[in-house]
Motif scaffolding. Structure first.
Motif, PDB file in Angstrom:
ATOM      1  N   ALA A   1      77.325  83.723  55.911  1.00  0.00           N
ATOM      2  CA  ALA A   1      78.480  84.262  56.633  1.00  0.00           C
ATOM      3  C   ALA A   1      78.369  84.104  58.141  1.00  0.00           C
ATOM      4  N   GLU A   2      77.216  83.725  58.656  1.00  0.00           N
ATOM      5  CA  GLU A   2      77.012  83.712  60.096  1.00  0.00           C
ATOM      6  C   GLU A   2      77.927  82.705  60.785  1.00  0.00           C
ATOM      7  N   GLY A   3      78.438  83.097  61.964  1.00  0.00           N
ATOM      8  CA  GLY A   3      79.199  82.174  62.806  1.00  0.00           C
ATOM      9  C   GLY A   3      80.704  82.256  62.677  1.00  0.00           C
ATOM     10  N   ARG A   4      81.213  82.974  61.666  1.00  0.00           N
ATOM     11  CA  ARG A   4      82.659  83.103  61.525  1.00  0.00           C
ATOM     12  C   ARG A   4      83.138  84.399  62.162  1.00  0.00           C
ATOM     13  N   PRO A   5      84.436  84.512  62.463  1.00  0.00           N
ATOM     14  CA  PRO A   5      84.938  85.729  63.126  1.00  0.00           C
ATOM     15  C   PRO A   5      84.615  86.984  62.326  1.00  0.00           C
ATOM     16  N   VAL A   6      84.326  88.058  63.039  1.00  0.00           N
ATOM     17  CA  VAL A   6      83.983  89.322  62.409  1.00  0.00           C
ATOM     18  C   VAL A   6      85.246  90.149  62.190  1.00  0.00           C
ATOM     19  N   ALA A   7      85.488  90.536  60.927  1.00  0.00           N
ATOM     20  CA  ALA A   7      86.656  91.363  60.623  1.00  0.00           C
ATOM     21  C   ALA A   7      86.366  92.832  60.905  1.00  0.00           C
ATOM     22  N   ALA A   8      85.124  93.265  60.641  1.00  0.00           N
ATOM     23  CA  ALA A   8      84.763  94.674  60.861  1.00  0.00           C
ATOM     24  C   ALA A   8      83.250  94.830  60.801  1.00  0.00           C
ATOM     25  N   PRO A   9      82.678  95.701  61.648  1.00  0.00           N
ATOM     26  CA  PRO A   9      81.265  96.060  61.487  1.00  0.00           C
ATOM     27  C   PRO A   9      81.135  97.118  60.396  1.00  0.00           C
ATOM     28  N   LEU A  10      79.993  97.155  59.748  1.00  0.00           N
ATOM     29  CA  LEU A  10      79.734  98.135  58.695  1.00  0.00           C
ATOM     30  C   LEU A  10      78.328  98.695  58.887  1.00  0.00           C
ATOM     31  N   ARG A  11      78.222 100.013  58.854  1.00  0.00           N
ATOM     32  CA  ARG A  11      76.918 100.679  58.869  1.00  0.00           C
ATOM     33  C   ARG A  11      76.703 101.307  57.500  1.00  0.00           C
ATOM     34  N   VAL A  12      75.603 100.937  56.858  1.00  0.00           N
ATOM     35  CA  VAL A  12      75.329 101.351  55.482  1.00  0.00           C
ATOM     36  C   VAL A  12      74.018 102.126  55.460  1.00  0.00           C
ATOM     37  N   LEU A  13      74.048 103.298  54.821  1.00  0.00           N
ATOM     38  CA  LEU A  13      72.864 104.149  54.723  1.00  0.00           C
ATOM     39  C   LEU A  13      72.524 104.369  53.254  1.00  0.00           C
ATOM     40  N   ALA A  14      71.265 104.141  52.893  1.00  0.00           N
ATOM     41  CA  ALA A  14      70.770 104.434  51.541  1.00  0.00           C
ATOM     42  C   ALA A  14      69.687 105.486  51.649  1.00  0.00           C
ATOM     43  N   ALA A  15      69.806 106.560  50.867  1.00  0.00           N
ATOM     44  CA  ALA A  15      68.854 107.663  50.975  1.00  0.00           C
ATOM     45  C   ALA A  15      68.647 108.336  49.626  1.00  0.00           C
ATOM     46  N   ASN A  16      67.402 108.711  49.358  1.00  0.00           N
ATOM     47  CA  ASN A  16      67.046 109.519  48.191  1.00  0.00           C
ATOM     48  C   ASN A  16      66.695 110.910  48.711  1.00  0.00           C
ATOM     49  N   VAL A  17      67.413 111.932  48.241  1.00  0.00           N
ATOM     50  CA  VAL A  17      67.221 113.295  48.766  1.00  0.00           C
ATOM     51  C   VAL A  17      66.291 114.138  47.891  1.00  0.00           C
ATOM     52  N   GLU A  18      65.584 113.522  46.952  1.00  0.00           N
ATOM     53  CA  GLU A  18      64.576 114.174  46.094  1.00  0.00           C
ATOM     54  C   GLU A  18      65.089 115.468  45.476  1.00  0.00           C
ATOM     55  N   PHE A  19      65.846 115.319  44.427  1.00  0.00           N
ATOM     56  CA  PHE A  19      66.404 116.443  43.669  1.00  0.00           C
ATOM     57  C   PHE A  19      67.302 117.331  44.531  1.00  0.00           C
ATOM     58  N   GLY A  20      67.938 116.745  45.541  1.00  0.00           N
ATOM     59  CA  GLY A  20      68.844 117.493  46.413  1.00  0.00           C
ATOM     60  C   GLY A  20      68.165 118.271  47.512  1.00  0.00           C
ATOM     61  N   GLY A  21      66.833 118.245  47.565  1.00  0.00           N
ATOM     62  CA  GLY A  21      66.111 119.075  48.518  1.00  0.00           C
ATOM     63  C   GLY A  21      66.314 118.702  49.976  1.00  0.00           C
ATOM     64  N   ALA A  22      66.662 117.454  50.252  1.00  0.00           N
ATOM     65  CA  ALA A  22      66.837 116.994  51.636  1.00  0.00           C
ATOM     66  C   ALA A  22      68.315 116.848  52.005  1.00  0.00           C
ATOM     67  N   THR A  23      69.195 117.544  51.292  1.00  0.00           N
ATOM     68  CA  THR A  23      70.638 117.388  51.527  1.00  0.00           C
ATOM     69  C   THR A  23      71.024 117.693  52.971  1.00  0.00           C
ATOM     70  N   HIS A  24      70.615 118.815  53.482  1.00  0.00           N
ATOM     71  CA  HIS A  24      71.029 119.211  54.829  1.00  0.00           C
ATOM     72  C   HIS A  24      70.355 118.342  55.896  1.00  0.00           C
ATOM     73  N   GLU A  25      69.128 117.901  55.617  1.00  0.00           N
ATOM     74  CA  GLU A  25      68.472 116.988  56.544  1.00  0.00           C
ATOM     75  C   GLU A  25      69.202 115.645  56.583  1.00  0.00           C
ATOM     76  N   LEU A  26      69.666 115.168  55.412  1.00  0.00           N
ATOM     77  CA  LEU A  26      70.428 113.929  55.385  1.00  0.00           C
ATOM     78  C   LEU A  26      71.761 114.103  56.091  1.00  0.00           C
ATOM     79  N   LEU A  27      72.380 115.254  55.945  1.00  0.00           N
ATOM     80  CA  LEU A  27      73.653 115.508  56.624  1.00  0.00           C
ATOM     81  C   LEU A  27      73.483 115.383  58.137  1.00  0.00           C
ATOM     82  N   ARG A  28      72.374 115.863  58.663  1.00  0.00           N
ATOM     83  CA  ARG A  28      72.123 115.721  60.097  1.00  0.00           C
ATOM     84  C   ARG A  28      71.970 114.250  60.484  1.00  0.00           C
ATOM     85  N   VAL A  29      71.317 113.468  59.614  1.00  0.00           N
ATOM     86  CA  VAL A  29      71.191 112.026  59.871  1.00  0.00           C
ATOM     87  C   VAL A  29      72.566 111.364  59.857  1.00  0.00           C
TER      88      VAL A  29
END
Length: 318
Positions: free
Chosen positions: A90-118
């Motif tokens: 895909a490199e070199g062609r006009p950019v239609a939109a930037p995208l920021r993608v986050l993947a996270a494992n919150v370990e049985f929901g325990g890190a939910t609020h910490e992920l929310l801050r991220v």
């Protein structure tokens, strides 16, 4: 003295036999059975006992063992290189939109609020959350207008959040939730799949292989259908044949590899004095319309995984 040399040689030989079995499976391209899949997660780290074995063999003046260790060390180093294409088309062609993608494992929901801050700090457009129980899903969904999920307790719940309009798709038939969706971004359909196959625990290796096979087949079905994102906790590294098959089947590209974060460990975080040693959290991109600008692994308290934030460009049609 001679007796000590023989004892050292026997010990080194036993260690090299075990390492050779694991490295041999990597060379042949199979994951075999327990304990090989578990040990393949350590593949680059197997160089350490191999070097120690080489030094002991040299000290014991055992040329055969020293040569064996030297060859094994070279093979391990060779297979520790980055796997997969070094760029996307895909490199070199006009950019239609930037995208920021986050993947996270919150370990049985325990890190939910910490992920929310991220999330509030990094403002990703798309978020793939594994081990997200109903309470986690309610909390995180308040931050985004669109979501797709597989509801479940403990490790079985999974959630995709989107700042863009989202159409939910069918989930894969897996033990833990692997939902699918289509995001509408800048007039383009971006196909999404959350990945969370079973880990290769003793007694669960066949399930792990089967569920990675589901991801492989799903990616292959959509390989030529436009932009594709497969992200989450794969419970596999590039040294597992079942994970490499996912990359190969749908012309997918590992975002961390393209961004120079190759082999950055993401698990297990907070496991006593040991640092993370395996990169099992991935964002894979497919199609001719996505390119990678950067990738960062983020420490998130109260979970045993580091989160992965990837910056992408969605390119215009050819």
């Amino acid at each position: 003295m001679l007796r000590h040399r023989h004892a050292a040689a026997r010990t080194v030989g036993a260690v090299l036999i075990g390492i050779t079995a694991v490295v041999g499976c990597r060379v042949v391209g199979i994951d075999a059975v327990t304990p090989v899949p578990q040990l393949l997660s350590f593949l680059p780290w197997l160089a350490l006992p191999t070097v120690l074995g080489l030094l002991v063999a040299l000290a014991a003046r055992c040329r055969v063992l020293a040569g064996w260790a030297a060859v094994l060390l070279a093979v391990t180093a060779w297979y520790s290189r980055p796997y997969g294409p070094a760029s996307t088309p895909a490199e070199g062609r006009p950019v239609a939109a930037p995208l920021r993608v986050l993947a996270a494992n919150v370990e049985f929901g325990g890190a939910t609020h910490e992920l929310l801050r991220v999330i509030r700090r990094e403002r990703p457009d798309l978020v793939f959350v594994t081990e997200c129980d109903p309470a986690c899903a309610r909390t995180l969904s308040a931050a985004y207008p669109h979501r797709a999920q597989v509801a479940g307790e403990g490790s079985t719940g999974s959630l995709i959040l989107s700042a863009h309009p989202l159409t939910s798709g069918p989930a894969l038939p897996s033990v833990m939730g692997m939902p699918g969706a289509v995001a509408r971004v800048a007039g383009r359909d971006v196909r999404l799949r959350l990945a969370h196959p079973m880990p290769p625990l003793p007694g669960q290796v066949a399930v792990w292989k089967r569920e990675l096979g589901l991801l492989r087949d799903d990616a292959a079905r959509h390989a030529h259908g436009g932009p594709l994102l497969v992200a989450g906790d794969f419970n596999a590294t590039q040294d597992h044949a079942a994970f490499r098959a996912v990359l190969d089947a749908g012309a997918l590209h590992d975002a961390a590899r393209l961004a120079g974060a190759f082999r950055t460990p993401s698990w297990p975080q907070g496991a006593g004095p040991l640092p993370p040693y395996a990169q099992i959290d991935h964002v894979l991109v497919g199609g001719d319309d996505l390119s990678v600008r950067g990738a960062r692994f983020l420490d998130v308290p109260r979970t045993d995984h580091r989160a992965l934030l990837v910056e992408l460009d969605l390119h215009a049609h050819r």
